[in-house]
Design a protein around this motif. Structure first.
Motif, PDB file in Angstrom:
ATOM      1  N   LEU B  47      59.969  -3.343 -15.382  1.00 29.35           N
ATOM      2  CA  LEU B  47      60.012  -2.147 -14.532  1.00 29.35           C
ATOM      3  C   LEU B  47      59.537  -0.910 -15.295  1.00 29.35           C
ATOM      4  CD1 LEU B  47      63.449  -2.682 -12.733  1.00 29.35           C
ATOM      5  CD2 LEU B  47      61.189  -2.725 -11.672  1.00 29.35           C
ATOM      6  N   ALA B  48      59.835  -0.884 -16.573  1.00 28.41           N
ATOM      7  CA  ALA B  48      59.510   0.304 -17.372  1.00 28.41           C
ATOM      8  C   ALA B  48      58.001   0.456 -17.592  1.00 28.41           C
ATOM      9  CB  ALA B  48      60.228   0.236 -18.714  1.00 28.41           C
ATOM     10  N   LEU B  49      57.306  -0.662 -17.619  1.00 26.32           N
ATOM     11  CA  LEU B  49      55.883  -0.631 -17.976  1.00 26.32           C
ATOM     12  C   LEU B  49      54.991  -0.373 -16.763  1.00 26.32           C
ATOM     13  CD1 LEU B  49      55.731  -3.623 -20.460  1.00 26.32           C
ATOM     14  CD2 LEU B  49      55.656  -1.190 -21.015  1.00 26.32           C
ATOM     15  N   GLY B  50      53.927   0.340 -17.009  1.00 24.79           N
ATOM     16  CA  GLY B  50      52.954   0.630 -15.956  1.00 24.79           C
ATOM     17  C   GLY B  50      52.241   1.919 -16.304  1.00 24.79           C
ATOM     18  N   ARG B  74      62.130   7.234  -8.623  1.00 25.78           N
ATOM     19  CA  ARG B  74      62.766   6.321  -7.669  1.00 25.78           C
ATOM     20  C   ARG B  74      61.717   5.565  -6.858  1.00 25.78           C
ATOM     21  NH1 ARG B  74      66.245   9.810  -5.652  1.00 25.78           N
ATOM     22  NH2 ARG B  74      65.219  10.198  -3.668  1.00 25.78           N
ATOM     23  N   VAL B  75      60.703   6.273  -6.419  1.00 25.04           N
ATOM     24  CA  VAL B  75      59.649   5.626  -5.619  1.00 25.04           C
ATOM     25  C   VAL B  75      58.887   4.605  -6.471  1.00 25.04           C
ATOM     26  CG1 VAL B  75      57.438   6.007  -4.456  1.00 25.04           C
ATOM     27  CG2 VAL B  75      59.379   7.502  -3.976  1.00 25.04           C
ATOM     28  N   ILE B  76      58.509   5.024  -7.684  1.00 30.67           N
ATOM     29  CA  ILE B  76      57.731   4.107  -8.532  1.00 30.67           C
ATOM     30  C   ILE B  76      58.558   2.879  -8.883  1.00 30.67           C
ATOM     31  CG2 ILE B  76      56.729   3.827 -10.836  1.00 30.67           C
ATOM     32  CD1 ILE B  76      55.704   6.705 -10.611  1.00 30.67           C
ATOM     33  N   LEU B  77      59.797   3.101  -9.313  1.00 29.03           N
ATOM     34  CA  LEU B  77      60.602   1.961  -9.779  1.00 29.03           C
ATOM     35  C   LEU B  77      61.083   1.088  -8.627  1.00 29.03           C
ATOM     36  CD1 LEU B  77      62.639   3.734 -12.607  1.00 29.03           C
ATOM     37  CD2 LEU B  77      60.825   2.041 -12.879  1.00 29.03           C
ATOM     38  N   TRP B  78      61.596   1.722  -7.568  1.00 31.44           N
ATOM     39  CA  TRP B  78      62.194   0.933  -6.494  1.00 31.44           C
ATOM     40  C   TRP B  78      61.174   0.439  -5.469  1.00 31.44           C
ATOM     41  CZ3 TRP B  78      66.678  -1.459  -5.931  1.00 31.44           C
ATOM     42  CH2 TRP B  78      67.729  -1.108  -6.784  1.00 31.44           C
ATOM     43  N   GLU B  79      60.225   1.277  -5.125  1.00 31.67           N
ATOM     44  CA  GLU B  79      59.315   0.895  -4.039  1.00 31.67           C
ATOM     45  C   GLU B  79      58.070   0.166  -4.533  1.00 31.67           C
ATOM     46  OE1 GLU B  79      60.189   1.155  -0.972  1.00 31.67           O
ATOM     47  OE2 GLU B  79      62.058   2.106  -1.609  1.00 31.67           O
ATOM     48  N   ILE B  80      57.589   0.525  -5.720  1.00 38.36           N
ATOM     49  CA  ILE B  80      56.330  -0.072  -6.188  1.00 38.36           C
ATOM     50  C   ILE B  80      56.586  -1.225  -7.159  1.00 38.36           C
ATOM     51  CG2 ILE B  80      54.149   0.371  -7.400  1.00 38.36           C
ATOM     52  CD1 ILE B  80      54.383   3.293  -6.366  1.00 38.36           C
ATOM     53  N   ARG B  81      57.373  -0.959  -8.193  1.00 37.44           N
ATOM     54  CA  ARG B  81      57.496  -1.997  -9.241  1.00 37.44           C
ATOM     55  C   ARG B  81      58.567  -3.049  -8.949  1.00 37.44           C
ATOM     56  NH1 ARG B  81      56.923   1.677 -14.681  1.00 37.44           N
ATOM     57  NH2 ARG B  81      54.954   2.652 -14.083  1.00 37.44           N
ATOM     58  N   PRO B  83      59.694  -4.702  -6.198  1.00 42.75           N
ATOM     59  CA  PRO B  83      59.360  -5.955  -5.493  1.00 42.75           C
ATOM     60  C   PRO B  83      58.497  -6.891  -6.336  1.00 42.75           C
ATOM     61  CG  PRO B  83      58.410  -4.042  -4.345  1.00 42.75           C
ATOM     62  CD  PRO B  83      59.265  -3.510  -5.451  1.00 42.75           C
ATOM     63  N   VAL B  84      57.610  -6.298  -7.139  1.00 43.44           N
ATOM     64  CA  VAL B  84      56.738  -7.131  -7.986  1.00 43.44           C
ATOM     65  C   VAL B  84      57.562  -7.813  -9.076  1.00 43.44           C
ATOM     66  CG1 VAL B  84      54.764  -7.108  -9.564  1.00 43.44           C
ATOM     67  CG2 VAL B  84      54.759  -5.650  -7.530  1.00 43.44           C
ATOM     68  N   ALA B  85      58.431  -7.016  -9.715  1.00 43.59           N
ATOM     69  CA  ALA B  85      59.234  -7.567 -10.816  1.00 43.59           C
ATOM     70  C   ALA B  85      60.208  -8.623 -10.300  1.00 43.59           C
ATOM     71  CB  ALA B  85      59.990  -6.445 -11.509  1.00 43.59           C
ATOM     72  N   LEU B  86      60.825  -8.348  -9.145  1.00 47.38           N
ATOM     73  CA  LEU B  86      61.765  -9.335  -8.593  1.00 47.38           C
ATOM     74  C   LEU B  86      61.033 -10.568  -8.066  1.00 47.38           C
ATOM     75  CD1 LEU B  86      64.354  -7.079  -6.711  1.00 47.38           C
ATOM     76  CD2 LEU B  86      64.633  -8.271  -8.885  1.00 47.38           C
ATOM     77  N   MET B  87      59.833 -10.334  -7.545  1.00 51.35           N
ATOM     78  CA  MET B  87      59.036 -11.473  -7.061  1.00 51.35           C
ATOM     79  C   MET B  87      58.728 -12.412  -8.226  1.00 51.35           C
ATOM     80  SD  MET B  87      58.031 -12.422  -4.128  1.00 51.35           S
ATOM     81  CE  MET B  87      56.812 -13.160  -3.096  1.00 51.35           C
ATOM     82  N   ALA B  88      58.487 -11.826  -9.407  1.00 49.66           N
ATOM     83  CA  ALA B  88      58.226 -12.662 -10.587  1.00 49.66           C
ATOM     84  C   ALA B  88      59.425 -13.568 -10.849  1.00 49.66           C
ATOM     85  CB  ALA B  88      57.950 -11.782 -11.808  1.00 49.66           C
ATOM     86  N   LEU B  89      60.617 -13.018 -10.737  1.00 47.42           N
ATOM     87  CA  LEU B  89      61.813 -13.828 -10.986  1.00 47.42           C
ATOM     88  C   LEU B  89      61.951 -14.941  -9.944  1.00 47.42           C
ATOM     89  CD1 LEU B  89      64.567 -11.164 -11.877  1.00 47.42           C
ATOM     90  CD2 LEU B  89      62.742 -12.086 -13.281  1.00 47.42           C
ATOM     91  N   VAL B  90      61.796 -14.581  -8.685  1.00 46.54           N
ATOM     92  CA  VAL B  90      62.022 -15.566  -7.616  1.00 46.54           C
ATOM     93  C   VAL B  90      60.942 -16.650  -7.634  1.00 46.54           C
ATOM     94  CG1 VAL B  90      62.133 -15.880  -5.118  1.00 46.54           C
ATOM     95  CG2 VAL B  90      63.296 -13.974  -6.172  1.00 46.54           C
ATOM     96  N   VAL B  91      59.703 -16.223  -7.814  1.00 46.02           N
ATOM     97  CA  VAL B  91      58.609 -17.211  -7.834  1.00 46.02           C
ATOM     98  C   VAL B  91      58.736 -18.111  -9.077  1.00 46.02           C
ATOM     99  CG1 VAL B  91      56.122 -17.465  -8.172  1.00 46.02           C
ATOM    100  CG2 VAL B  91      56.987 -15.917  -6.439  1.00 46.02           C
ATOM    101  N   GLY B  92      59.045 -17.507 -10.221  1.00 47.34           N
ATOM    102  CA  GLY B  92      59.230 -18.303 -11.436  1.00 47.34           C
ATOM    103  C   GLY B  92      60.341 -19.312 -11.251  1.00 47.34           C
TER     104      GLY B  92
END
Lengths: 249, 359
Positions: B47-50, B74-81, B83-92
């Motif tokens: 989440l921190a990186l970008g 809040r927008v960058i961390l919660w709305e943009i990053r 879903p991507v970061a959590l998707m990595a966990l779920v897909v992995g």
């Protein structure tokens, strides 16, 4: 007391009948029954049919038991590929059909099964690191830990040294006597059958050709017919019957 | 899943085997806890990186008290990053669990969503949408590619399922059927690329590399929902699945019905793999390696192996996501490339240094 009776039992693989029309007297808890016959006589198939793993005509009548799984079976295959310790693999057999939560009573049963077979010291070992004989004893523990009323073992001594063969069969004899288990054991050593079994079933080409007290089944005539060997059965100095094979016919 | 009653009669000494078993259970619980912690750490770093960088403290603050951080953060961390970061966990986790159970039920160390052609089927479905705009079922344009991919993955799975019902089909035959599917779909993919425009070919190639940037909140919730549904269904068969690794004959002797269990698990894990691949493209390495790492760390008792596989897969993909952001600053390299390039040497190191063979 648990009883087992087969009435006109048959089994087939695909279209090929392997076991045909087998009827037995009513076996009872406390008996050791030896299942005899040459290779491919249908012994393993009969076990699988009794267990319900194969379908076929006839009736397998089991009564006098309240056990959750009254019949436990030790197949010839010992399955040693998994990354499991001996203790885990025996616990695994105990826990089938139960919740994921292991109770102290389950661990106590594992300890007991390992102790009965004198393999407690193997508990920490990986099953893949064991010798064939050790695997066979672990496999017997996996059947025993299920606390069955009927225990069926398919050639449980085939990989054991002489000492362990006698010990294992002694344990089975004791389980029958002390816990009133009905033990059915497939054996190739007819001397062991004469020594440890109360009754015997002789199979040939999937058919039951003799069934009754062991000494009545293992006779020179039947041995010549089924195994094609000339043999004598004589009492030893301790009075036990022993088999003396003269030659192959 | 890993809770265990360890109450005993007071003063009753543990046998040697039981004491070892208890220490093993404790060690595995600790490993699972360590994996969870590592996963949380990796998620925070991800989440921190970008383009806009945040400290770990800022990320944790944004996670715990989102109202106390700036609206931009809040927008960058919660709305943009997120879903991507959590998707990595779920897909992995999904791909790793799918691979773990395919390896278990087929008793084959090479089994994974790739081996059975499920990923190849998904790629073909996606390519149909990307190259020719074909929607297998009418749907919103945004979802044409993932739905095509999902449908083709499930068609592949059910084809294998149907073929495996034929008499005489063994686990080896099922793996061979899967490999045949891979070759068929690869040929069809080549055919599509032959007829498609250059732009479409580029889109297909990019899709097959796998990318987490396609993740959105709705896609995440769908993937999580499927994972959360399938995991308990698999866990319910925990003892039976562990017994399957002893071979069919042994499993049967313990009361397991290998054939029906194999088919049920095949359908469940195909669903997991199909959803994962449909949303992020083909990320093949996880389904193969996640389970192997879990097996090395935790053994094959499914009470530990199943959650362990999920955690290992999630961690690999999350770390892969981090690396994909830092390897070339300002560029996010497709995750499938990273997981293979970084993960395979690590995997080989583990396998070659692991003393015990498990297959």
């Amino acid at each position: 007391m648990v009883t087992l009776q087969l009435n006109h039992v048959s089994a087939r693989y695909g279209r090929h009948p392997i076991v045909q029309d087998i009827t037995t007297p009513c076996f009872q808890g406390g008996q050791v029954v030896a299942l005899l016959g040459p290779n491919a006589a249908g012994k393993s198939t009969l076990f699988r049919r009794i267990l319900g793993l194969l379908k076929g005509e006839g009736e397998v009548a089991i009564s006098g038991t309240n056990a959750e799984r009254p019949v436990a079976y030790m197949p010839q295959e010992t399955g040693a590929k998994a990354v499991l310790t001996v203790y885990e693999s025996v616990l695994l057999a105990r826990m089938q059909g139960r919740s994921l939560k292991v109770q102290a009573a389950d661990l106590a049963q594992v300890d007991r099964a390992l102790s009965e077979l004198n393999i407690s010291a193997l508990g920490e070992r990986d099953i893949g690191d064991l010798s064939g004989g050790q695997r066979q004893l672990v496999s017997a523990a996996q059947a025993l830990v299920q606390e069955p009323d009927i225990l069926m073992l398919d050639e449980p001594t085939s990989a054991l040294d002489l000492n362990r063969q006698i010990n294992l069969l002694g344990v089975l004899r004791r389980l029958a006597d002390e816990r009133n288990m009905l033990i059915m054991v497939a054996l190739h050593d007819l001397g062991h059958a004469l020594r440890f079994a109360d009754a015997a079933m002789m199979l040939e080409n999937g058919r039951l050709i003799a069934c009754g007290p062991t000494a009545d089944v293992i006779t020179p005539t039947l041995l010549r017919q089924v195994y094609r060997v000339e043999a004598r059965i004589e009492p030893c100095s301790k009075g036990r019957l022993q088999l003396i094979v003269e030659e192959a016919v | 899943m890993t809770t265990e009653s360890i109450a005993t009669t007071p003063n009753a000494p543990d046998s040697q085997g039981r004491a070892f078993y208890r220490s093993q259970v404790f060690r595995r619980q600790m490993i699972l806890a360590a994996l969870v912690l590592a996963l949380f750490f990796s998620l925070c770093v991800d989440l921190a990186l970008g383009p806009a960088r945040y400290s770990l403290g800022e990320v944790i603050a944004a996670l715990l008290t989102p109202d106390n951080v700036s609206q931009q953060a809040r927008v960058i961390l919660w709305e943009i990053r997120m879903p991507v970061a959590l998707m990595a966990l779920v897909v992995g986790a999904s791909l790793s669990v799918a691979g773990a159970q395919m390896q278990t039920i087929l008793s084959n160390p090479l089994a994974s969503p790739f081996t059975l052609g499920i990923s190849a089927g998904a790629s073909f479905g996606a390519a149909l949408g990307l190259a020719f705009g074909v929607a297998i079922i009418p749907t919103a344009i945004e979802y044409v590619v993932p739905i095509n991919a999902f449908l083709m993955a499930m068609v592949t799975a059910f084809l294998i399922h149907a073929l495996s019902l034929k008499r005489g089909v063994t686990v080896e035959t099922i793996v061979l059927l899967g490999i045949a599917m891979v070759f068929i779909f690869n040929s069809l993919m080549a055919l599509i690329q032959f007829f498609a425009s250059q732009q479409a070919v580029a889109a297909v190639v990019f899709w097959t590399m796998g990318s987490l940037t396609k993740a959105t909140w709705p896609k995440f919730w769908i993937a999580l929902g499927v994972l959360a549904t399938v995991m308990p269904l698999l866990a319910r068969h925990g003892w039976a699945l562990t017994a399957m690794r002893l071979g069919d004959a042994k499993a049967e002797s313990m009361g397991v019905r290998p054939r029906s269990l194999r088919l049920e698990v095949l359908v469940l894990v195909s669903l997991l793999a199909a959803i994962a691949v449909a949303f992020v493209g083909t990320i093949g390495f996880i389904g193969l390696v996640g389970p192997h790492i879990a097996r090395i760390l935790l053994g094959e008792d499914q009470r530990f192996f199943l959650p362990g596989s999920a955690l290992c897969g999630a961690l690999i993909l999350s770390v892969g996501s981090v690396i994909s952001k830092i390897i070339i600053p300002g560029t996010i390299i497709p995750i499938g490339i990273i997981t293979s390039l970084v993960g395979i040497p690590f995997f080989l190191f583990l396998v070659l240094n692991h003393k015990k063979a498990s297959w």
